[in-house]
Design a protein around this motif. Structure first.
Motif, mmCIF file in Angstrom:
data_model
loop_
_atom_site.group_PDB
_atom_site.id
_atom_site.type_symbol
_atom_site.label_atom_id
_atom_site.label_comp_id
_atom_site.label_asym_id
_atom_site.label_seq_id
_atom_site.Cartn_x
_atom_site.Cartn_y
_atom_site.Cartn_z
ATOM 1 N N LEU A 29 2.572 -4.113 -1.557
ATOM 2 C CA LEU A 29 1.117 -4.538 -1.596
ATOM 3 C C LEU A 29 0.900 -5.517 -2.699
ATOM 4 O O LEU A 29 0.475 -6.744 -2.597
ATOM 5 N N SER A 30 1.572 -5.330 -3.619
ATOM 6 C CA SER A 30 1.384 -6.152 -4.996
ATOM 7 C C SER A 30 2.275 -7.072 -5.071
ATOM 8 O O SER A 30 2.157 -7.912 -5.826
ATOM 9 N N ALA A 31 3.413 -7.278 -4.067
ATOM 10 C CA ALA A 31 4.409 -8.190 -4.092
ATOM 11 C C ALA A 31 3.727 -9.566 -3.667
ATOM 12 O O ALA A 31 4.104 -10.434 -4.170
ATOM 13 N N ASP A 32 2.664 -9.340 -2.909
ATOM 14 C CA ASP A 32 1.887 -10.714 -2.463
ATOM 15 C C ASP A 32 1.156 -11.204 -3.902
ATOM 16 O O ASP A 32 0.626 -12.407 -3.709
ATOM 17 N N SER A 33 1.191 -10.397 -4.871
ATOM 18 C CA SER A 33 0.396 -11.073 -6.095
ATOM 19 C C SER A 33 1.358 -11.519 -6.876
ATOM 20 O O SER A 33 1.077 -12.070 -8.156
ATOM 21 N N GLY A 34 2.747 -11.398 -6.452
ATOM 22 C CA GLY A 34 3.884 -11.934 -7.487
ATOM 23 C C GLY A 34 4.611 -10.895 -8.136
ATOM 24 O O GLY A 34 5.510 -11.274 -9.073
ATOM 25 N N LEU A 60 0.165 -8.148 -15.875
ATOM 26 C CA LEU A 60 -1.047 -8.685 -16.407
ATOM 27 C C LEU A 60 -0.754 -10.284 -16.193
ATOM 28 O O LEU A 60 -1.860 -11.144 -16.402
ATOM 29 N N GLY A 61 0.494 -10.601 -15.867
ATOM 30 C CA GLY A 61 0.814 -12.045 -15.487
ATOM 31 C C GLY A 61 0.090 -11.992 -14.169
ATOM 32 O O GLY A 61 0.396 -13.487 -13.679
ATOM 33 N N ALA A 62 -0.437 -11.266 -13.294
ATOM 34 C CA ALA A 62 -0.824 -11.645 -11.906
ATOM 35 C C ALA A 62 -2.215 -11.054 -11.832
ATOM 36 O O ALA A 62 -2.766 -10.410 -12.703
ATOM 37 N N GLN A 63 -2.595 -11.214 -10.497
ATOM 38 C CA GLN A 63 -4.039 -10.532 -10.284
ATOM 39 C C GLN A 63 -4.141 -10.026 -8.851
ATOM 40 O O GLN A 63 -3.244 -10.300 -7.826
ATOM 41 N N CYS A 78 -13.790 6.425 2.816
ATOM 42 C CA CYS A 78 -12.291 5.760 2.598
ATOM 43 C C CYS A 78 -11.748 6.048 1.347
ATOM 44 O O CYS A 78 -12.328 5.445 0.413
ATOM 45 N N TRP A 79 -10.874 6.531 1.216
ATOM 46 C CA TRP A 79 -9.945 6.910 0.147
ATOM 47 C C TRP A 79 -8.713 5.907 -0.132
ATOM 48 O O TRP A 79 -8.219 5.599 0.944
ATOM 49 N N VAL A 80 -8.646 5.541 -1.286
ATOM 50 C CA VAL A 80 -7.157 4.934 -1.727
ATOM 51 C C VAL A 80 -6.234 5.777 -2.522
ATOM 52 O O VAL A 80 -6.665 6.408 -3.462
ATOM 53 N N LEU A 81 -4.830 5.944 -1.967
ATOM 54 C CA LEU A 81 -3.967 6.568 -2.926
ATOM 55 C C LEU A 81 -3.066 5.505 -3.043
ATOM 56 O O LEU A 81 -2.342 4.935 -2.221
ATOM 57 N N THR A 82 -2.543 5.262 -4.133
ATOM 58 C CA THR A 82 -1.686 4.215 -4.837
ATOM 59 C C THR A 82 -0.523 4.650 -5.539
ATOM 60 O O THR A 82 -0.884 5.494 -6.376
ATOM 61 N N GLN A 83 0.757 4.244 -5.275
ATOM 62 C CA GLN A 83 1.670 4.426 -6.267
ATOM 63 C C GLN A 83 1.859 3.396 -7.367
ATOM 64 O O GLN A 83 2.703 3.446 -8.180
ATOM 65 N N ASN A 84 1.044 2.375 -7.286
ATOM 66 C CA ASN A 84 1.095 1.152 -7.866
ATOM 67 C C ASN A 84 0.369 1.460 -9.322
ATOM 68 O O ASN A 84 -0.785 2.283 -9.278
ATOM 69 N N VAL A 85 0.891 0.832 -10.488
ATOM 70 C CA VAL A 85 0.504 1.081 -11.661
ATOM 71 C C VAL A 85 -0.210 -0.267 -12.270
ATOM 72 O O VAL A 85 -0.812 -0.016 -13.497
ATOM 73 N N ASP A 86 -0.590 -0.998 -11.429
ATOM 74 C CA ASP A 86 -0.971 -2.423 -12.053
ATOM 75 C C ASP A 86 -2.569 -2.501 -12.124
ATOM 76 O O ASP A 86 -3.058 -3.379 -12.795
#
Length: 254
Positions: A28-33, A82-85, A103-111
């Motif tokens: 998902l965050s790959a599309d943020s760079g 910090l260099g992306a959004q 609706c809940w969100v479970l994320t593995q991302n730490v960004d």
């Protein structure tokens, strides 16, 4: 090209569902760079420039033994985040949570991008923690200045006692945050009518378990991923694309 009937089928299932779980991973965050953790261009592929496996360099024991070395790689991750959004898919997920109050969100991302995009804290489970605010391992003092520390000598030190600071993130060989795990299992016990996975291989048991539980209970399951995973064939719907290409339209039908 995404099969429109599959997109509409997914939208209809989410529209009729009351309790929804959205599970997100690095894709998902790959599309943020941001680089994904594994695979082509992966942040954690192979060994580090210090000749160590990343699982060793970026671990809890290494933070204790050689904090400067561990922080070298925490800083790489921090600068990338910090260099992306957040990207439009993050905002679409937050919109889905506004439309669907259970609706809940479970994320593995730490960004931290879900929170930045508007996902409510009370329905966001950051199972691997976050990169900020930093806190002192010695005295517990909180330091919110992650970006400033990234441009200073490593490791960052506490202004109060000169102890080594760290982020509230789960490093390799560390336990998951107790409260996050408790919340996840409390919500799983209530059941989910629909589970949507986005940009994750769902390789960890605690990530795949909600999908299995929903399937056993007769709930709807769907996956959004550019590449098929070990779990794709068992999903009700597989959308072979990036979240950025489909999430806004998907939510617009809900």
């Amino acid at each position: 090209m995404i099969a429109r009937d599959l997109l509409l089928q997914t939208a209809a299932a989410l529209r009729h569902a009351q309790r929804i779980l959205v599970i997100t991973g690095a894709g998902l965050s790959a599309d943020s760079g941001l680089p994904t953790y594994r695979g082509v261009g992966g942040l954690y592929n192979g060994t580090t420039t210090d000749g160590l496996p990343i699982e060793m360099a970026l671990s809890g024991p290494m933070l204790r033994r050689d904090p400067a070395l561990c922080w070298k790689y925490i800083a790489e991750l921090g600068k990338a985040c910090l260099g992306a959004q957040p990207n439009p898919a993050h905002y679409a997920i937050a919109q889905l949570q506004r439309i669907k109050p259970e609706c809940w969100v479970l994320t593995q991302n730490v960004d931290g991008y879900h929170r930045a995009a508007g996902s409510p804290d009370e329905r966001l489970i950051e199972i691997h923690g976050t990169l900020s605010p930093l806190f002192c391992q010695s005295c517990g003092a909180v330091d919110p200045q992650l970006s400033e520390h990234l441009h200073r000598p490593m490791p960052p030190l506490c202004k109060q006692c000169q102890g080594v600071l760290r982020p509230p993130v789960v490093l390799f060989q560390e336990m998951l945050p107790q409260r996050a795990i408790e919340t996840l299992y409390e919500e799983m016990a209530k059941g989910f009518d629909a589970v949507l996975t986005i940009g994750t291989t769902a390789s960890f048991p605690y990530i795949h378990e909600p999908v299995l539980r929903a399937r056993v209970a007769g709930g709807f399951t769907a996956e959004i991923n550019p590449q098929r995973t070990d779990h794709s064939a068992a999903m009700d719907v597989f959308l072979g694309c990036r979240a950025l290409e489909v999430m806004e339209e998907l939510v617009s039908h809900i």
